[in-house]
Design a protein around this motif. Sequence first.
Motif, PDB file in Angstrom:
ATOM      1  N   TYR A  50       1.012  -1.286   0.041  1.00 38.19           N
ATOM      2  CA  TYR A  50      -0.129   0.147  -0.206  1.00 38.19           C
ATOM      3  C   TYR A  50       0.907   1.413   0.235  1.00 38.19           C
ATOM      4  CZ  TYR A  50      -5.145  -1.912   0.624  1.00 38.19           C
ATOM      5  OH  TYR A  50      -5.682  -2.658   0.454  1.00 38.19           O
ATOM      6  N   LEU A  51       1.764   1.254   0.899  1.00 39.67           N
ATOM      7  CA  LEU A  51       2.434   2.726   1.010  1.00 39.67           C
ATOM      8  C   LEU A  51       3.472   2.901  -1.182  1.00 39.67           C
ATOM      9  CD1 LEU A  51       4.680   2.535   4.113  1.00 39.67           C
ATOM     10  CD2 LEU A  51       2.784   3.752   3.491  1.00 39.67           C
ATOM     11  N   GLY A  52       4.080   1.643  -1.370  1.00 36.32           N
ATOM     12  CA  GLY A  52       4.700   1.452  -2.373  1.00 36.32           C
ATOM     13  C   GLY A  52       3.697   1.875  -3.492  1.00 36.32           C
ATOM     14  N   MET A 122      -0.741  -0.588  -8.870  1.00 38.09           N
ATOM     15  CA  MET A 122       0.721  -0.674  -9.530  1.00 38.09           C
ATOM     16  C   MET A 122       1.527  -0.137 -10.455  1.00 38.09           C
ATOM     17  SD  MET A 122       4.132   0.051  -6.630  1.00 38.09           S
ATOM     18  CE  MET A 122       5.581   0.867  -6.518  1.00 38.09           C
ATOM     19  N   PRO A 123       2.171   0.908 -11.156  1.00 39.71           N
ATOM     20  CA  PRO A 123       2.380   0.707 -12.455  1.00 39.71           C
ATOM     21  C   PRO A 123       3.520  -0.021 -12.860  1.00 39.71           C
ATOM     22  CG  PRO A 123       2.142   2.632 -12.386  1.00 39.71           C
ATOM     23  CD  PRO A 123       2.212   2.177 -11.207  1.00 39.71           C
ATOM     24  N   VAL A 124       4.013  -0.604 -13.360  1.00 38.07           N
ATOM     25  CA  VAL A 124       5.091  -1.560 -13.273  1.00 38.07           C
ATOM     26  C   VAL A 124       5.677  -0.304 -14.358  1.00 38.07           C
ATOM     27  CG1 VAL A 124       6.536  -3.053 -15.124  1.00 38.07           C
ATOM     28  CG2 VAL A 124       3.881  -3.970 -14.191  1.00 38.07           C
ATOM     29  N   ALA A 206       9.554  -6.575  -0.010  1.00 38.48           N
ATOM     30  CA  ALA A 206       8.772  -7.368  -0.442  1.00 38.48           C
ATOM     31  C   ALA A 206       7.260  -7.208  -1.536  1.00 38.48           C
ATOM     32  CB  ALA A 206       8.373  -8.842   0.162  1.00 38.48           C
ATOM     33  N   GLY A 207       6.858  -6.242  -0.156  1.00 36.04           N
ATOM     34  CA  GLY A 207       5.568  -5.828  -1.120  1.00 36.04           C
ATOM     35  C   GLY A 207       5.373  -4.749  -2.186  1.00 36.04           C
ATOM     36  N   VAL A 216      -3.118  -4.964  -4.862  1.00 35.45           N
ATOM     37  CA  VAL A 216      -2.962  -4.293  -3.453  1.00 35.45           C
ATOM     38  C   VAL A 216      -4.666  -4.564  -3.189  1.00 35.45           C
ATOM     39  CG1 VAL A 216      -2.076  -2.409  -1.839  1.00 35.45           C
ATOM     40  CG2 VAL A 216      -1.426  -3.628  -4.194  1.00 35.45           C
ATOM     41  N   GLU A 217      -4.121  -5.296  -1.599  1.00 34.62           N
ATOM     42  CA  GLU A 217      -6.065  -5.792  -0.897  1.00 34.62           C
ATOM     43  C   GLU A 217      -5.348  -4.998  -0.030  1.00 34.62           C
ATOM     44  OE1 GLU A 217      -8.616  -7.687  -3.387  1.00 34.62           O
ATOM     45  OE2 GLU A 217      -6.244  -9.840  -3.065  1.00 34.62           O
ATOM     46  N   PRO A 218      -6.413  -5.364   0.550  1.00 33.91           N
ATOM     47  CA  PRO A 218      -6.604  -6.197   2.087  1.00 33.91           C
ATOM     48  C   PRO A 218      -6.430  -7.537   2.474  1.00 33.91           C
ATOM     49  CG  PRO A 218      -7.834  -3.966   1.988  1.00 33.91           C
ATOM     50  CD  PRO A 218      -8.303  -4.631   0.840  1.00 33.91           C
TER      51      PRO A 218
END
Length: 306
Positions: A50-52, A122-124, A206-207, A216-218
């Motif tokens: 999530y931070l990323g 999150m885009p590559v 890793a995330g 990216v989900e709960p």
Amino acid sequence: MSTTLLLVQALNGLQFGILLFLVAAGLTLVFGVMDFINLAHGVQYMVGAYLGAVLAAWTGSFWGGLLLALPAALLLGLLLEWLVFRHLYARDHLSQVLATFGVILFLNQGVKFLFGAAPLQMPVPEALSGGVRLMEGLLYPTYRLAILLAGLATAGLLWLLVEKTRAGMLVRAGATNAPMVSALGVNVDRLFMLVFGFGAMLAGFAGVMAAPILSVEPGMGDNLLILAFVVIVIGGIGSVRGAFIAALLVGLVETLGRSLVPDLLRLVLDASAARQAGAALASMLVYVVMALILAVKPAGLFPVRR
């Protein structure tokens, strides 16, 4: 299964194993050095993702998101250690399990409240988009190869840190005999805090690396946490080398098993039955391998000498 597909699945298994290692390395250090069962380690992987994603959207760059997410994951890990976990070190394992499970629930609901239940993307990074031709007819995604290389580089740096530095010597000594390290004048509380923060940063890394290829989900770290515990049990609690070897093994068994077992069952069953039975058997394969290894080496492949 064709040779090309087998190679792709093997590379996917190695890449998954690298992500498992990044999570399991911090977990095995926390468990080995501190004798602390942290079920919330998987949720730190989720928080890193999530931070990323959020920081990459804010900066407009994957690299900006990565560089900002790592210290943020470290600070969050230190904050959790200060607020919650340090009060549990002297408690029994059941208390640690219950308290850290509460942290899982709190953080899962926290990200759901802040970002909603819908997955984030999150885009590559543009520099790592596209593919690399490994052989005729095989174009493998560049970003997945980058995850492999980044994980191997991280494993090498972690080995140098643990094996060749004074801080690593204290970590290894703490994993072997924490009371003796404390008696020699080492601030064990500070050592525990740094180990915990470093483990949280590895899980966050890793995330972030997984965010462009996964949703990216709960709750995204819950299943990974179970496999991370399998990794540290197979590799030997407290052993970074064991975590690395076991993570690659689990990643390959998990990925190749889901691809090969249904194909093998089609030799004796119809396609529908083979697909259903194969999915069930493949999900059990990692635990069968763990049971077989522990039957031969109950302390794991590379146990820490105590």
